[in-house]
Scaffold this motif. Structure first.
Motif, PDB file in Angstrom:
ATOM      1  N   ILE A  10      40.473  27.252  32.745  1.00  0.00           N
ATOM      2  CA  ILE A  10      39.135  26.686  32.536  1.00  0.00           C
ATOM      3  C   ILE A  10      38.138  27.301  33.504  1.00  0.00           C
ATOM      4  CG2 ILE A  10      37.759  24.573  32.925  1.00  0.00           C
ATOM      5  CD1 ILE A  10      39.944  23.020  31.469  1.00  0.00           C
ATOM      6  N   ASN A  11      38.534  27.481  34.748  1.00  0.00           N
ATOM      7  CA  ASN A  11      37.590  28.035  35.715  1.00  0.00           C
ATOM      8  C   ASN A  11      37.329  29.526  35.471  1.00  0.00           C
ATOM      9  OD1 ASN A  11      35.980  26.662  37.464  1.00  0.00           O
ATOM     10  ND2 ASN A  11      37.026  27.448  39.273  1.00  0.00           N
ATOM     11  N   ILE A  12      38.325  30.246  35.007  1.00  0.00           N
ATOM     12  CA  ILE A  12      38.080  31.653  34.642  1.00  0.00           C
ATOM     13  C   ILE A  12      37.034  31.718  33.538  1.00  0.00           C
ATOM     14  CG2 ILE A  12      39.073  33.692  33.488  1.00  0.00           C
ATOM     15  CD1 ILE A  12      41.644  33.179  35.019  1.00  0.00           C
ATOM     16  N   VAL A  13      37.203  30.884  32.526  1.00  0.00           N
ATOM     17  CA  VAL A  13      36.271  30.869  31.394  1.00  0.00           C
ATOM     18  C   VAL A  13      34.881  30.441  31.863  1.00  0.00           C
ATOM     19  CG1 VAL A  13      35.747  29.795  29.159  1.00  0.00           C
ATOM     20  CG2 VAL A  13      38.089  30.518  29.686  1.00  0.00           C
ATOM     21  N   TYR A  14      34.826  29.390  32.677  1.00  0.00           N
ATOM     22  CA  TYR A  14      33.536  28.895  33.168  1.00  0.00           C
ATOM     23  C   TYR A  14      32.781  29.958  33.955  1.00  0.00           C
ATOM     24  CZ  TYR A  14      30.539  27.079  36.830  1.00  0.00           C
ATOM     25  OH  TYR A  14      29.514  26.923  37.722  1.00  0.00           O
ATOM     26  N   VAL A  42      29.618  22.624  29.651  1.00  0.00           N
ATOM     27  CA  VAL A  42      30.676  21.762  29.099  1.00  0.00           C
ATOM     28  C   VAL A  42      32.017  22.132  29.735  1.00  0.00           C
ATOM     29  CG1 VAL A  42      31.987  21.214  26.998  1.00  0.00           C
ATOM     30  CG2 VAL A  42      29.487  21.260  26.936  1.00  0.00           C
ATOM     31  N   ILE A  43      32.296  23.420  29.798  1.00  0.00           N
ATOM     32  CA  ILE A  43      33.552  23.888  30.397  1.00  0.00           C
ATOM     33  C   ILE A  43      33.609  23.513  31.879  1.00  0.00           C
ATOM     34  CG2 ILE A  43      34.885  25.966  30.988  1.00  0.00           C
ATOM     35  CD1 ILE A  43      33.666  27.173  28.346  1.00  0.00           C
ATOM     36  N   TYR A  44      32.488  23.659  32.568  1.00  0.00           N
ATOM     37  CA  TYR A  44      32.418  23.326  33.992  1.00  0.00           C
ATOM     38  C   TYR A  44      32.733  21.846  34.238  1.00  0.00           C
ATOM     39  CZ  TYR A  44      30.280  22.199  38.492  1.00  0.00           C
ATOM     40  OH  TYR A  44      30.049  21.726  39.755  1.00  0.00           O
ATOM     41  N   VAL A  45      32.111  20.982  33.465  1.00  0.00           N
ATOM     42  CA  VAL A  45      32.303  19.541  33.649  1.00  0.00           C
ATOM     43  C   VAL A  45      33.758  19.148  33.388  1.00  0.00           C
ATOM     44  CG1 VAL A  45      31.680  17.261  32.721  1.00  0.00           C
ATOM     45  CG2 VAL A  45      29.895  18.930  33.230  1.00  0.00           C
ATOM     46  N   ASN A  60      45.871  21.717  42.559  1.00  0.00           N
ATOM     47  CA  ASN A  60      44.782  21.744  41.582  1.00  0.00           C
ATOM     48  C   ASN A  60      43.527  22.385  42.174  1.00  0.00           C
ATOM     49  OD1 ASN A  60      46.428  20.463  39.758  1.00  0.00           O
ATOM     50  ND2 ASN A  60      45.555  18.432  40.105  1.00  0.00           N
ATOM     51  N   LEU A  61      43.255  22.066  43.433  1.00  0.00           N
ATOM     52  CA  LEU A  61      42.107  22.661  44.116  1.00  0.00           C
ATOM     53  C   LEU A  61      42.320  24.156  44.307  1.00  0.00           C
ATOM     54  CD1 LEU A  61      39.383  22.102  45.378  1.00  0.00           C
ATOM     55  CD2 LEU A  61      40.550  21.560  47.516  1.00  0.00           C
ATOM     56  N   ILE A  62      43.544  24.537  44.643  1.00  0.00           N
ATOM     57  CA  ILE A  62      43.860  25.968  44.806  1.00  0.00           C
ATOM     58  C   ILE A  62      43.714  26.687  43.460  1.00  0.00           C
ATOM     59  CG2 ILE A  62      45.729  27.599  45.311  1.00  0.00           C
ATOM     60  CD1 ILE A  62      46.694  25.532  47.439  1.00  0.00           C
ATOM     61  N   ALA A  63      44.197  26.080  42.383  1.00  0.00           N
ATOM     62  CA  ALA A  63      44.063  26.667  41.041  1.00  0.00           C
ATOM     63  C   ALA A  63      42.590  26.826  40.671  1.00  0.00           C
ATOM     64  CB  ALA A  63      44.779  25.813  40.002  1.00  0.00           C
ATOM     65  N   TYR A  64      41.779  25.840  41.046  1.00  0.00           N
ATOM     66  CA  TYR A  64      40.341  25.888  40.781  1.00  0.00           C
ATOM     67  C   TYR A  64      39.710  27.073  41.515  1.00  0.00           C
ATOM     68  CZ  TYR A  64      35.609  24.052  40.008  1.00  0.00           C
ATOM     69  OH  TYR A  64      34.307  23.888  39.615  1.00  0.00           O
ATOM     70  N   ALA A  65      40.053  27.221  42.796  1.00  0.00           N
ATOM     71  CA  ALA A  65      39.500  28.312  43.604  1.00  0.00           C
ATOM     72  C   ALA A  65      39.969  29.676  43.089  1.00  0.00           C
ATOM     73  CB  ALA A  65      39.900  28.139  45.069  1.00  0.00           C
ATOM     74  N   LEU A  66      41.250  29.798  42.758  1.00  0.00           N
ATOM     75  CA  LEU A  66      41.768  31.061  42.222  1.00  0.00           C
ATOM     76  C   LEU A  66      41.136  31.389  40.867  1.00  0.00           C
ATOM     77  CD1 LEU A  66      45.559  30.773  43.138  1.00  0.00           C
ATOM     78  CD2 LEU A  66      43.870  32.336  44.145  1.00  0.00           C
ATOM     79  N   GLY A  67      40.940  30.382  40.048  1.00  0.00           N
ATOM     80  CA  GLY A  67      40.278  30.581  38.762  1.00  0.00           C
ATOM     81  C   GLY A  67      38.843  31.024  38.928  1.00  0.00           C
ATOM     82  N   PHE A  68      38.174  30.482  39.932  1.00  0.00           N
ATOM     83  CA  PHE A  68      36.782  30.859  40.208  1.00  0.00           C
ATOM     84  C   PHE A  68      36.707  32.337  40.572  1.00  0.00           C
ATOM     85  CE2 PHE A  68      32.682  31.092  42.141  1.00  0.00           C
ATOM     86  CZ  PHE A  68      31.936  30.077  41.566  1.00  0.00           C
ATOM     87  N   GLY A  69      37.548  32.762  41.508  1.00  0.00           N
ATOM     88  CA  GLY A  69      37.568  34.170  41.924  1.00  0.00           C
ATOM     89  C   GLY A  69      37.931  35.094  40.775  1.00  0.00           C
ATOM     90  N   SER A  70      38.921  34.700  40.003  1.00  0.00           N
ATOM     91  CA  SER A  70      39.328  35.515  38.854  1.00  0.00           C
ATOM     92  C   SER A  70      38.219  35.580  37.811  1.00  0.00           C
ATOM     93  CB  SER A  70      40.590  34.938  38.219  1.00  0.00           C
ATOM     94  OG  SER A  70      41.648  34.924  39.154  1.00  0.00           O
ATOM     95  N   GLY A  71      37.489  34.493  37.662  1.00  0.00           N
ATOM     96  CA  GLY A  71      36.385  34.449  36.704  1.00  0.00           C
ATOM     97  C   GLY A  71      35.275  35.424  37.051  1.00  0.00           C
TER      98      GLY A  71
END
Length: 175
Positions: A10-14, A42-45, A60-71
């Motif tokens: 989700i964070n990669i997509v966002y 919508v994806i962000y929320v 979950n927080l680590i996955a969020y951060a890794l997804g952000f960087g990958s995004g």
């Protein structure tokens, strides 16, 4: 494990949507950017909600951060593929016989050329305008014609007038 992967994706997509929206806005495609931003939020929320609902699980927080960087990486790759806008390429070459400008014009590039003087003598200088999607092809052509050519490129903010702009609008370039 499923939740971690979901948050990551989700964070990669966002962030990819966010990056593309920003580029679209900067390039003047504001209405398309507005549509992209609706999906982005919508994806962000949804993604942030999943993390906030499970703050007690650090993975979950680590996955969020890794997804952000990958995004960020994925979004920039998408922008490279879209290649919106134009670039201006300045070329300085020892080709004083004007063969390079003639060949580039034959290929459909907008070229303005003039004579110049460099440290080691006479030079030909060119300013070439092209859609970004042809940027790498232009560099390849220039270096095939003169491997020692000096090349600088930049993105113009606005373009007005000239035969070349009319050709692009009529869809007659590079066909």
């Amino acid at each position: 494990m499923g939740m971690i992967l979901l948050i990551f994706v989700i964070n990669i997509v966002y962030v990819s949507f966010s990056t593309v929206r920003m580029i679209l806005t900067l390039k003047g495609y504001r209405y398309i950017a507005a549509v992209v931003s609706m999906f982005e939020i919508v994806i962000y929320v949804i993604g942030l909600g999943l993390v906030l609902d499970n703050l007690d699980q650090i993975q979950n927080l680590i996955a969020y951060a890794l997804g952000f960087g990958s995004g960020v990486v994925v979004g920039s790759k998408i922008e490279e593929r879209l290649a919106l806008g134009y670039i201006t390429v300045n070329v300085i070459t020892a080709d004083i016989n004007k063969e390079m400008p003639a060949e580039l014009r034959r290929l459909g590039y907008g070229v303005t050329d003039w004579s110049a003087n460099g440290l080691s003598g006479s030079r030909s200088t060119m300013q070439i305008l092209t859609p970004r999607k042809y940027e790498l092809m232009l560099y390849k052509t220039i270096t095939e014609l003169d491997p020692k050519a000096f090349i600088i490129s930049y993105e113009p903010k606005s373009i007005h007038g000239g035969f070349w702009v009319k050709s692009v609008k009529r869809g007659k370039l590079f066909k």
